[in-house]
Design an enzyme around this catalytic site. Structure first.
Site, PDB file in Angstrom:
ATOM      1  N   THR A   4       4.461  -4.426  -1.651  1.00  0.00           N
ATOM      2  CA  THR A   4       4.849  -4.223  -3.040  1.00  0.00           C
ATOM      3  C   THR A   4       3.637  -4.036  -3.947  1.00  0.00           C
ATOM      4  O   THR A   4       3.810  -3.701  -5.096  1.00  0.00           O
ATOM      5  CB  THR A   4       5.703  -5.390  -3.550  1.00  0.00           C
ATOM      6  OG1 THR A   4       5.065  -6.595  -3.213  1.00  0.00           O
ATOM      7  CG2 THR A   4       7.077  -5.344  -2.965  1.00  0.00           C
ATOM      8  N   GLY A   5       2.400  -4.259  -3.415  1.00  0.00           N
ATOM      9  CA  GLY A   5       1.220  -4.105  -4.268  1.00  0.00           C
ATOM     10  C   GLY A   5       1.347  -5.067  -5.414  1.00  0.00           C
ATOM     11  O   GLY A   5       0.844  -6.172  -5.345  1.00  0.00           O
ATOM     12  N   THR A   6       2.076  -4.650  -6.403  1.00  0.00           N
ATOM     13  CA  THR A   6       2.763  -5.581  -7.305  1.00  0.00           C
ATOM     14  C   THR A   6       2.008  -6.309  -8.387  1.00  0.00           C
ATOM     15  O   THR A   6       0.937  -6.861  -8.162  1.00  0.00           O
ATOM     16  CB  THR A   6       3.466  -6.695  -6.483  1.00  0.00           C
ATOM     17  OG1 THR A   6       4.356  -6.111  -5.598  1.00  0.00           O
ATOM     18  CG2 THR A   6       4.194  -7.662  -7.349  1.00  0.00           C
ATOM     19  N   THR A   7       2.643  -6.355  -9.520  1.00  0.00           N
ATOM     20  CA  THR A   7       2.374  -7.382 -10.522  1.00  0.00           C
ATOM     21  C   THR A   7       3.717  -7.980 -10.910  1.00  0.00           C
ATOM     22  O   THR A   7       4.623  -7.257 -11.328  1.00  0.00           O
ATOM     23  CB  THR A   7       1.728  -6.769 -11.781  1.00  0.00           C
ATOM     24  OG1 THR A   7       0.546  -6.073 -11.382  1.00  0.00           O
ATOM     25  CG2 THR A   7       1.365  -7.862 -12.778  1.00  0.00           C
TER      26      THR A   7
END
Lengths: 269, 243
Positions: free
Chosen positions: A55-58
Site C-alpha cells: 500500500t506504500g501508504t499514508t
C-alpha cells in the site's frame, strides 16, 4: 497477489488459522516486524522477483471530541515503484463503531481486516453486545502478529453511565504491539504526516477541524512520498457509527464523493 | 433374550435395530418433546420466533434461561430440549456463519447455516462414542440476496426441513395443529407476532408470563429481540395478557 506472510494452517480452506473463528493455533510468524524491518523485507521480496503489492501508504488517525477521524491516501504500489491501483480504500469498518486503516502488504492486510471483522461479529453474537474498543485493539494485536502489516485502529466507545463517548486510536505492528495515542500515522509517508499533525492536532477540535487536519497530513505526505497519492478517503467514527467519503484532492472538499464499495462495512452494520 | 437384543440396539448410537431404527436418536427426540416449546412463524417479510421458558423457582433469573439466540446479527436460532446441547449447536452455527463470511465475503443464507447445523448433528448419529444432540432447533432469518424469509427446523437425526410455521418441544403437535388452521401466507408483522404468541399459548393452560417469554423478529435489517416492555405490549396486542 503475494503469498507472503501466510503461515502454516492458513489459506487452506479460506479461513484464518490464527483466528479463533477457525479454531486454529496461533502460528508464530516472522517475529517482530518493526517499520524498518518491514521496509527491508519489502526490498528483499522485490529483488527476489516476487510481485509484492504494497500500500506504500499514508494513513493517519486522530481523536476529536467524541469522535475519531481516519484518513488515508488511495495509492497501491508494486514495490513502491509502480502504481498498481489508484482508488484503494485503505480504511474499512471492522466493528459497529471502529475502523482499521491498513499499511504494508495488501494481501495479509485484507486478511487481517476480514478476520478482525469476523472476531468482532462473533463476539457480539455470543455476548449480545459489541466488543469494547480496548478488547477490539487487543484482538487486533493478536491477529496482526507475524504479518507484514502496520495498521491503525480507531474506535469510539459508547457512553457508559455518566461518562460520555470516548475516542481511541491505536497503532499496531507485525510484532503484535498495540499502542494507544491521541494521534497516529503509519506507512511510508508517516514522517511527513506526523510533521503536519504535530502542528495541527488539537484534542478539543471539532470533527470538521480534525477532518481537515487529517486531510492536510495525507495531502502533505502525498506531495513528498512517492508511494502515496491519488486523493484520499476520510472516515469519521462516532458513537452512531462509521462513515467514509473520498476526495480527489485531499484539501478540496468540493471534490468529495461518497466512497465506493468498501468490501464489508455493511457486514458489520 | 429378546430384551438383551433390544438393549444392544439401545446402547450404541451407531447401531440400527433390525427394523431400521436408531433408538438413541428416538430417545433424543423424546428429550426434545420434554423441553419447553419454541414456535416459528414466517410472515411476508420476516420470521418470528417465540419461546416460553420454565423457571423452576421464583428465585431464578428468567433472563438467564437461553431459548432464542442471535447467530450473526441476521439469523436467529430457537431451541427446545437440552439447553446445554443446544448451546453447542448455536456456537457451531455462529462459528460457521463467520467462516462463511471469511471465505466468501458474504453473509450466509438461512439454508446453508441450517444444513451445516444439520450435518453437524448427523455426524453425532454415525460416529462411535458420541450420543445424539438432545435438542431440536428452529433456524430463521431473511436471505441476503432474495430478501426471502426462511424458517428451518433441524431435529436430532440431523434432518433439515423448511416450514411456513412450526413448533418444537412439548405440545409441539398441538401447536402445529393450531398453526395448520390459523396460519395464512403473507402475514404482516404484527399479525405474525400475535399468531406466534397464540400458538405458544396453546402449549399451556396458564397465561404466558412476560418474564418467561422470549420473542424475536428476524427481518432484512437483522435480529430484533423484544425487551420485556415490548413483550408485554405484544402479549396485550395478542389478547393474551395475564390481567
Amino acid at each position: 497477489m503475494t503469498r507472503h506472510g501466510l503461515g502454516p494452517g492458513r489459506g487452506q480452506d479460506g479461513t484464518d488459522g490464527r483466528s479463533q473463528v477457525a479454531g486454529g493455533d496461533r502460528p508464530r510468524g516472522s517475529g517482530e516486524l518493526t517499520h524498518d524491518r518491514l521496509t527491508a523485507q519489502r526490498g528483499r521480496d522485490v529483488s527476489a522477483g516476487t510481485p509484492e503489492f504494497d500500500t506504500g501508504t499514508t494513513v493517519v488517525g486522530l481523536t476529536a471530541q467524541d469522535a475519531v477521524v481516519l484518513a488515508a491516501d488511495r495509492r497501491m504500489s508494486l514495490g513502491g515503484r509502480f502504481t498498481a491501483n489508484k482508488s484503494v480504500q485503505k480504511v474499512e469498518q471492522v466493528h459497529p463503531t471502529a475502523a482499521m486503516g491498513i499499511s504494508g502488504s495488501v494481501g495479509p492486510a485484507q486478511d487481517l481486516l476480514r478476520s478482525l471483522r469476523a472476531e468482532a461479529s462473533l463476539y457480539e453474537s455470543r455476548r449480545g453486545e459489541p466488543m469494547s474498543v480496548g478488547a477490539l485493539a487487543q484482538t487486533a494485536g493478536g491477529l496482526v502478529r507475524g504479518l507484514p502489516v502496520t495498521p491503525l485502529l480507531g474506535g469510539v466507545e459508547a457512553a457508559q453511565g455518566e461518562e460520555g463517548p470516548s475516542a481511541h486510536v491505536y497503532s499496531l505492528d507485525g510484532g503484535g504491539s498495540v499502542l494507544e495515542d491521541e494521534y497516529v500515522a503509519t506507512g511510508s509517508g508517516l514522517q511527513v504526516a506526523y510533521g503536519v499533525l504535530e502542528r495541527r492536532y488539537d484534542p478539543e477540535a471539532s470533527v470538521e477541524t480534525a477532518t481537515e487536519a487529517a486531510a492536510a497530513a495525507v495531502a502533505a505526505a502525498s506531495e513528498r512520498d512517492t508511494a502515496s497519492g491519488n486523493g484520499c478517503t476520510l472516515t469519521t467514527i462516532t458513537a452512531e457509527g462509521v462513515e467514509t467519503v473520498a476526495r480527489e484532492d485531499p484539501l478540496d472538499g468540493g471534490t468529495q464523493t461518497e466512497a465506493g464499495a468498501t468490501g464489508g462495512t455493511e457486514e458489520v452494520a | 433374550m429378546q430384551s438383551n437384543d433390544q438393549q444392544a440396539y439401545d446402547r450404541g448410537t451407531t447401531i440400527f435395530s433390525p427394523d431400521g431404527r436408531l433408538y438413541q436418536v428416538e430417545y433424543a427426540r423424546e428429550a426434545v418433546s420434554r423441553g419447553s416449546p419454541t414456535v416459528g412463524v414466517r410472515t411476508a417479510e420476516s420470521v418470528v420466533l417465540a419461546s416460553a421458558a420454565r423457571t423452576r423457582s421464583p428465585l431464578m433469573e428468567p433472563d438467564s434461561i437461553e431459548k432464542l439466540h442471535d447467530v450473526d446479527g441476521r439469523i436467529g436460532i430457537g431451541s427446545a430440549g437440552h439447553v446445554a446441547d443446544a448451546r453447542r449447536l448455536v456456537d457451531f452455527a455462529r462459528r460457521h456463519a463467520q467462516r462463511e463470511r471469511l471465505r466468501y465475503g458474504e453473509a450466509p443464507g438461512v439454508e446453508p447455516v441450517a444444513t451445516a447445523v444439520a450435518d453437524h448433528i448427523q455426524e453425532s448419529t454415525q460416529t462411535g462414542g458420541t450420543r445424539p444432540f438432545g435438542a431440536a432447533v428452529l433456524v430463521g432469518g431473511v436471505d441476503p440476496d432474495s430478501a426471502r424469509p426462511r424458517l428451518y427446523e433441524v431435529d436430532p437425526s440431523g434432518t433439515p426441513s423448511e416450514w411456513q410455521a412450526t413448533a418444537i418441544g412439548s405440545k409441539s403437535g398441538e401447536i402445529r395443529e393450531f398453526l395448520e388452521t390459523a396460519y395464512e401466507p403473507g402475514l404482516d408483522l404484527d399479525t405474525g407476532v400475535a399468531l406466534a404468541l397464540e400458538a405458544l399459548a396453546e402449549s399451556t393452560d396458564d397465561n404466558l408470563a412476560v418474564a418467561e417469554l422470549d420473542l424475536a423478529v428476524l427481518d432484512a435489517d437483522g435480529i430484533d429481540r423484544f425487551g420485556s416492555d415490548r413483550r408485554a405490549t405484544a402479549l396485550d396486542d395478542a389478547g393474551l395478557s395475564a390481567s
